[in-house]
Write a protein that holds these residues in place. Sequence first.
Motif, PDB file in Angstrom:
ATOM      1  N   LEU A 146      11.092   4.652  -0.238  1.00 37.37           N
ATOM      2  CA  LEU A 146      10.857   3.282  -0.662  1.00 37.37           C
ATOM      3  C   LEU A 146      10.308   2.479   0.506  1.00 37.37           C
ATOM      4  CD1 LEU A 146      14.072   2.509  -2.749  1.00 37.37           C
ATOM      5  CD2 LEU A 146      11.846   3.292  -3.562  1.00 37.37           C
ATOM      6  N   TYR A 147       9.422   1.535   0.210  1.00 36.26           N
ATOM      7  CA  TYR A 147       8.797   0.699   1.228  1.00 36.26           C
ATOM      8  C   TYR A 147       8.796  -0.740   0.718  1.00 36.26           C
ATOM      9  CZ  TYR A 147       5.276  -1.064   4.476  1.00 36.26           C
ATOM     10  OH  TYR A 147       4.614  -1.784   5.445  1.00 36.26           O
ATOM     11  N   ILE A 148       9.262  -1.670   1.533  1.00 35.86           N
ATOM     12  CA  ILE A 148       9.383  -3.078   1.144  1.00 35.86           C
ATOM     13  C   ILE A 148       8.512  -3.924   2.057  1.00 35.86           C
ATOM     14  CG2 ILE A 148      10.964  -5.026   0.874  1.00 35.86           C
ATOM     15  CD1 ILE A 148      13.227  -2.831   0.806  1.00 35.86           C
ATOM     16  N   GLU A 149       7.765  -4.866   1.449  1.00 31.55           N
ATOM     17  CA  GLU A 149       6.917  -5.752   2.229  1.00 31.55           C
ATOM     18  C   GLU A 149       6.610  -6.997   1.404  1.00 31.55           C
ATOM     19  OE1 GLU A 149       2.988  -5.505   5.111  1.00 31.55           O
ATOM     20  OE2 GLU A 149       3.422  -3.840   3.787  1.00 31.55           O
ATOM     21  N   GLN A 150       6.002  -7.998   2.052  1.00 34.38           N
ATOM     22  CA  GLN A 150       5.562  -9.202   1.359  1.00 34.38           C
ATOM     23  C   GLN A 150       4.096  -9.446   1.657  1.00 34.38           C
ATOM     24  OE1 GLN A 150       4.838 -12.505   2.849  1.00 34.38           O
ATOM     25  NE2 GLN A 150       4.927 -11.590   4.881  1.00 34.38           N
ATOM     26  N   THR A 151       3.415 -10.127   0.720  1.00 30.54           N
ATOM     27  CA  THR A 151       1.984 -10.378   0.857  1.00 30.54           C
ATOM     28  C   THR A 151       1.573 -11.554  -0.016  1.00 30.54           C
ATOM     29  OG1 THR A 151      -0.212  -9.356   0.734  1.00 30.54           O
ATOM     30  CG2 THR A 151       1.331  -8.800  -1.015  1.00 30.54           C
ATOM     31  N   SER A 152       0.407 -12.078   0.254  1.00 35.04           N
ATOM     32  CA  SER A 152      -0.149 -13.122  -0.618  1.00 35.04           C
ATOM     33  C   SER A 152      -1.177 -12.530  -1.595  1.00 35.04           C
ATOM     34  CB  SER A 152      -0.806 -14.223   0.219  1.00 35.04           C
ATOM     35  OG  SER A 152      -1.870 -13.697   0.968  1.00 35.04           O
ATOM     36  N   ASN A 153      -1.595 -11.280  -1.381  1.00 32.16           N
ATOM     37  CA  ASN A 153      -2.564 -10.633  -2.258  1.00 32.16           C
ATOM     38  C   ASN A 153      -2.048  -9.242  -2.614  1.00 32.16           C
ATOM     39  OD1 ASN A 153      -4.744  -9.412  -3.519  1.00 32.16           O
ATOM     40  ND2 ASN A 153      -6.245 -10.398  -2.197  1.00 32.16           N
ATOM     41  N   LEU A 154      -1.258  -9.184  -3.653  1.00 26.72           N
ATOM     42  CA  LEU A 154      -0.571  -7.945  -4.015  1.00 26.72           C
ATOM     43  C   LEU A 154      -1.530  -6.815  -4.381  1.00 26.72           C
ATOM     44  CD1 LEU A 154       2.196  -6.656  -4.420  1.00 26.72           C
ATOM     45  CD2 LEU A 154       2.154  -7.519  -6.769  1.00 26.72           C
ATOM     46  N   VAL A 155      -2.521  -7.104  -5.194  1.00 19.66           N
ATOM     47  CA  VAL A 155      -3.448  -6.060  -5.646  1.00 19.66           C
ATOM     48  C   VAL A 155      -4.176  -5.422  -4.457  1.00 19.66           C
ATOM     49  CG1 VAL A 155      -5.525  -5.610  -7.016  1.00 19.66           C
ATOM     50  CG2 VAL A 155      -3.733  -7.093  -7.921  1.00 19.66           C
ATOM     51  N   GLU A 156      -4.700  -6.250  -3.586  1.00 21.94           N
ATOM     52  CA  GLU A 156      -5.431  -5.739  -2.419  1.00 21.94           C
ATOM     53  C   GLU A 156      -4.512  -4.962  -1.482  1.00 21.94           C
ATOM     54  OE1 GLU A 156      -8.512  -4.597  -0.282  1.00 21.94           O
ATOM     55  OE2 GLU A 156      -8.698  -5.734  -2.148  1.00 21.94           O
ATOM     56  N   ARG A 157      -3.287  -5.441  -1.331  1.00 27.17           N
ATOM     57  CA  ARG A 157      -2.347  -4.784  -0.421  1.00 27.17           C
ATOM     58  C   ARG A 157      -1.998  -3.378  -0.923  1.00 27.17           C
ATOM     59  NH1 ARG A 157      -1.622  -3.710   4.242  1.00 27.17           N
ATOM     60  NH2 ARG A 157       0.459  -3.739   5.074  1.00 27.17           N
ATOM     61  N   ILE A 158      -1.789  -3.232  -2.222  1.00 27.27           N
ATOM     62  CA  ILE A 158      -1.475  -1.912  -2.784  1.00 27.27           C
ATOM     63  C   ILE A 158      -2.653  -0.958  -2.582  1.00 27.27           C
ATOM     64  CG2 ILE A 158      -0.830  -0.641  -4.883  1.00 27.27           C
ATOM     65  CD1 ILE A 158       1.291  -2.708  -3.766  1.00 27.27           C
ATOM     66  N   LYS A 159      -3.868  -1.457  -2.782  1.00 30.63           N
ATOM     67  CA  LYS A 159      -5.064  -0.631  -2.543  1.00 30.63           C
ATOM     68  C   LYS A 159      -5.104  -0.150  -1.104  1.00 30.63           C
ATOM     69  CE  LYS A 159      -8.076  -2.857  -5.954  1.00 30.63           C
ATOM     70  NZ  LYS A 159      -9.256  -3.724  -6.122  1.00 30.63           N
ATOM     71  N   ARG A 160      -4.784  -1.031  -0.166  1.00 29.43           N
ATOM     72  CA  ARG A 160      -4.799  -0.655   1.261  1.00 29.43           C
ATOM     73  C   ARG A 160      -3.772   0.444   1.550  1.00 29.43           C
ATOM     74  NH1 ARG A 160      -7.340  -3.417   5.051  1.00 29.43           N
ATOM     75  NH2 ARG A 160      -5.658  -3.165   6.576  1.00 29.43           N
ATOM     76  N   HIS A 161      -2.588   0.331   0.946  1.00 30.22           N
ATOM     77  CA  HIS A 161      -1.574   1.372   1.150  1.00 30.22           C
ATOM     78  C   HIS A 161      -2.085   2.719   0.649  1.00 30.22           C
ATOM     79  CE1 HIS A 161       1.776  -0.982   2.619  1.00 30.22           C
ATOM     80  NE2 HIS A 161       1.644  -1.853   1.631  1.00 30.22           N
ATOM     81  N   ASN A 162      -2.688   2.737  -0.522  1.00 33.46           N
ATOM     82  CA  ASN A 162      -3.128   4.003  -1.112  1.00 33.46           C
ATOM     83  C   ASN A 162      -4.421   4.543  -0.515  1.00 33.46           C
ATOM     84  OD1 ASN A 162      -1.056   4.876  -2.912  1.00 33.46           O
ATOM     85  ND2 ASN A 162      -1.515   3.078  -4.163  1.00 33.46           N
ATOM     86  N   LYS A 163      -5.122   3.726   0.262  1.00 34.83           N
ATOM     87  CA  LYS A 163      -6.295   4.212   0.994  1.00 34.83           C
ATOM     88  C   LYS A 163      -5.914   4.718   2.390  1.00 34.83           C
ATOM     89  CE  LYS A 163      -9.821   1.354  -1.192  1.00 34.83           C
ATOM     90  NZ  LYS A 163     -10.807   0.272  -0.981  1.00 34.83           N
TER      91      LYS A 163
END
Length: 85
Positions: A16-33
């Motif tokens: 499990l990984y926990i974080e905060q962001t203002s742009n959720l969609v973009e942040r998830i893409k960055r994790h999976n890239k």
Amino acid sequence: MKFFVYILKSELDGTLYIEQTSNLVERIKRHNKGLNRYTKTKIPWKIIYEEECSSRSESMKLEKRLKSWKKRVALLNYIHKKIGM
């Protein structure tokens, strides 16, 4: 501006990984890239929870609280309680 606290689960090993962001969609893409140092070795990631916060300070406090719970079961209980399970 809206902020989000999110919990990801690695489909590779269940981490499990926990974080905060203002742009959720973009942040998830960055994790999976693989653009995040910690998460790049555990791709692919699936979002299992997100919570909207009204400010960055609120999201940072929630992130810190969730990260302080060392037991995975505490996080899962929190998620179930928030989504009404």
